[in-house]
Design an enzyme around this catalytic site. Structure first.
Site, short mmCIF file in Angstrom:
data_model
loop_
_atom_site.label_atom_id
_atom_site.label_comp_id
_atom_site.label_asym_id
_atom_site.label_seq_id
_atom_site.Cartn_x
_atom_site.Cartn_y
_atom_site.Cartn_z
N SER A 91 -8.67 -9.49 3.72
CA SER A 91 -10.15 -9.74 4.04
C SER A 91 -11.27 -9.32 3.11
O SER A 91 -12.39 -9.53 3.56
CB SER A 91 -10.23 -9.06 5.77
N ARG B 180 0.90 -1.14 -0.05
CA ARG B 180 -0.14 0.11 0.12
C ARG B 180 0.91 1.37 -0.03
O ARG B 180 1.48 1.26 0.94
CB ARG B 180 -0.75 0.13 1.25
N HIS C 285 5.25 -12.70 8.32
CA HIS C 285 5.91 -11.39 8.24
C HIS C 285 5.92 -10.77 9.80
O HIS C 285 6.92 -10.32 10.18
CB HIS C 285 5.11 -10.29 7.45
N ASP D 204 -4.25 -13.30 14.75
CA ASP D 204 -4.88 -12.52 15.62
C ASP D 204 -6.21 -13.50 16.24
O ASP D 204 -6.17 -13.36 17.50
CB ASP D 204 -5.45 -11.43 14.97
N ASP E 113 0.11 -0.67 8.26
CA ASP E 113 -0.05 0.39 7.44
C ASP E 113 -1.21 1.16 6.97
O ASP E 113 -1.06 2.04 6.36
CB ASP E 113 0.63 0.15 5.98
N ASP E 114 -2.45 0.58 7.50
CA ASP E 114 -3.54 1.30 7.16
C ASP E 114 -4.29 1.72 8.28
O ASP E 114 -5.34 2.16 8.31
CB ASP E 114 -4.66 0.36 6.49
N ASP F 281 6.81 -6.08 3.82
CA ASP F 281 6.66 -7.56 3.15
C ASP F 281 6.62 -7.10 1.51
O ASP F 281 6.22 -6.02 1.29
CB ASP F 281 5.77 -8.36 3.67
#
Length: 343
Positions: free
Chosen positions: A220, A15, A88, A189, A110-111, A42
């Site tokens: 997702s 991204r 990662h 998670d 990163d989001d 990554d």
């Protein structure tokens, strides 16, 4: 604790919008020395790499070296992205704790966009993690943090939660040393939310989130983004957490005060909440999985359970705001623990 360096580990892939995340972190970072930023990339995406490199000495850029597919069962081929993410995480956390030898780390993907007091919050809760062994993480995220479900006047309010929230979270090196040898190949998670990993430990989480996600694109496929994540409220008020007394979050004191408050609240049926004559908090009771899910749907909170634990729940209790009133969705008194079959 005030002298401890706590790096922010940003997990990046492909991204180029990571710029929004990094700009936000740098905008609010109070000290480059106390909060170094490490971006672990990554995927080998060239454009994203150029964006990260453009920040120069303001951050460190490391690259996950293994870009091949991760071995996975045939039925999991469509989940290859989740396998890569887990790999990662393992590599990047290994770098932070084993190569760089930091004592703690804040994990950010990163989001994510962070709140003005993001760093202040983590600096304040760090000593709690070190001193209270019943805690294993602190998160910036409230899974039920939509504007209509939180008390906007209580941006200082923090909770204990049995549910691992992620989405901007702090862990100690001791926890990584515990988890690394058994780190899962995928779905890390949800693996964290299993009883074998949680071991009856709690996380700290805020009333109003200190992160929001802007990343609809991802492995997702925007599963929760359109229906839920984009409505999470980001805190905009700077709370001086390091000057507040957070001892109420220690387990012994919290269990006594929080549970007394919950079960002293009058019990009402869902249909009575709106017109209940007494001011103040009320309690809605559930007795089984279907009862929880039905009440959660009406109240507007997330209905799913992981290993039997509701999102943002503590000892089975989920605190929220409904039509301007504090509501505790709670099991009957004498709660005996989570039932993993409820998932």
């Amino acid at each position: 604790p005030d002298d401890t360096v706590i790096p922010v580990l940003v997990l990046a892939c492909d991204r180029s919008s990571v710029r929004r995340c990094l700009d936000n972190l740098l905008r609010y970072r109070p000290s480059m020395e106390k909060f170094p930023i490490i971006v672990s990339q990554d995927c080998g995406h060239a454009e994203t790499a150029r964006v990260i490199e453009s920040y120069g000495a303001a951050l460190s850029h490391i690259r996950q070296p293994d870009l091949g597919d991760v071995p996975a069962p045939p039925e999991h081929r469509k989940f290859q992205g989740y396998y890569r993410i887990s790999r990662h995480y393992r590599w990047a956390l290994g770098q932070v704790f084993r190569t760089f030898r930091y004592r703690a780390a804040i994990i950010v993907e990163d989001d994510l966009e962070v709140a003005p007091d993001f760093f202040e919050y983590f600096q304040a809760v760090f000593p709690l993690l070190r001193s209270d062994r019943s805690l294993w993480c602190a998160s910036a995220w409230n899974d039920n943090g939509k504007t209509s479900l939180v008390d906007a006047s209580r941006s200082d309010l923090l909770y204990r939660s049995d549910f691992f929230p992620g989405l901007g979270w702090l862990l100690l090196r001791e926890l990584w040393e515990e988890l690394e040898p058994k780190w899962p190949p995928a779905f890390w998670d949800d693996w964290m939310r299993q009883p074998e990993q949680r071991r009856d430990r709690a996380c700290i989480r805020p009333e109003i989130s200190r992160t929001v996600t802007f990343g609809r694109k991802g492995v997702s496929q925007g599963q929760f983004f359109d229906q839920h994540l984009r409505f999470i409220q980001l805190n905009r008020n700077f709370i001086p957490f390091t000057r507040l007394d957070l001892s109420y979050l220690r387990q012994q004191e919290y269990d006594k005060e929080f549970l007394a408050m919950v079960y002293a609240s009058p019990r009402v049926r869902l249909e009575e909440i709106r017109d209940f004559p007494q001011p103040g908090a009320v309690r809605v009771e559930y007795r089984d999985r279907d009862g929880f899910k039905a009440a959660a749907k009406i109240l507007g909170i997330m209905e799913d359970l992981k290993a039997g634990v509701p999102r943002a729940g503590y000892r089975g209790v989920v605190a929220l705001v409904h039509r301007g009133r504090r509501v505790f969705l709670a099991p009957p008194p004498g709660w005996s623990g989570y039932d993993p079959t409820w998932s």
